[in-house]
Design an enzyme around this catalytic site. Structure first.
Site: not given
Length: 159
Positions: A41, A90, A127
């Protein structure tokens, strides 16, 4: 010494990450923030830039160490004698994935994973989402520490 690790890519670190790291720093003598290196990545920020930003925004905690890692998180933990991983959750969808990882990590090395529910203020925050919104000119200043927001705006302006 009670030690734990908060792993992630932190590209960039958000107020949600900072909340979890800060809460972990109250529970442990030393919190290692492990910035994941993923060769496949291309991040917006280099690993070194992320480390520097994280060191800057966690300096006031006084017990946070920041470094990169490549490979298995359990190997990072073994090398540093870290018995616990702290992860923020989350939503329920996070739990499904993180539970599998926690069970695998425990099975491989005995490292425990502690799940910390994310502050509801940051329950939607990632992000990737911050970068996407900022790329299209959206205001993400309230989602990032000021120095990180400044670095993000500057980096996006360079593109």
């Amino acid at each position: 010494m009670r030690r734990a690790v908060c792993p992630g890519s932190f590209d960039p670190i958000t107020n949600g990450h900072l909340d979890i790291i800060g809460r972990a720093s109250k529970l442990y003598d030393v919190v290692h923030v492990a910035v994941m290196i993923n060769q496949s990545k291309k991040g917006l920020f280099t690993v070194d830039e992320r480390i520097e930003l994280i060191r800057e925004v966690t300096a006031d905690f006084g017990n946070v160490e920041v470094e990169s890692f490549h490979g298995l998180l359990v190997d990072f933990c073994k090398q540093r004698e870290i018995p616990a991983i702290v992860k923020g959750l989350r939503a329920v969808s996070d739990f499904d994935y993180e539970l599998q990882m926690a069970q695998m990590n425990n099975g491989l090395s005995g490292v425990e994973t502690l799940f910390v529910p994310t502050n509801p203020t940051y329950s939607f925050l990632s992000s990737s989402l911050v970068k996407e919104v900022a790329t299209w000119g959206g205001d993400v200043s309230h989602l990032l520490p000021p120095s990180v927001h400044e670095a993000l705006v500057k980096r996006l302006g360079e593109r």
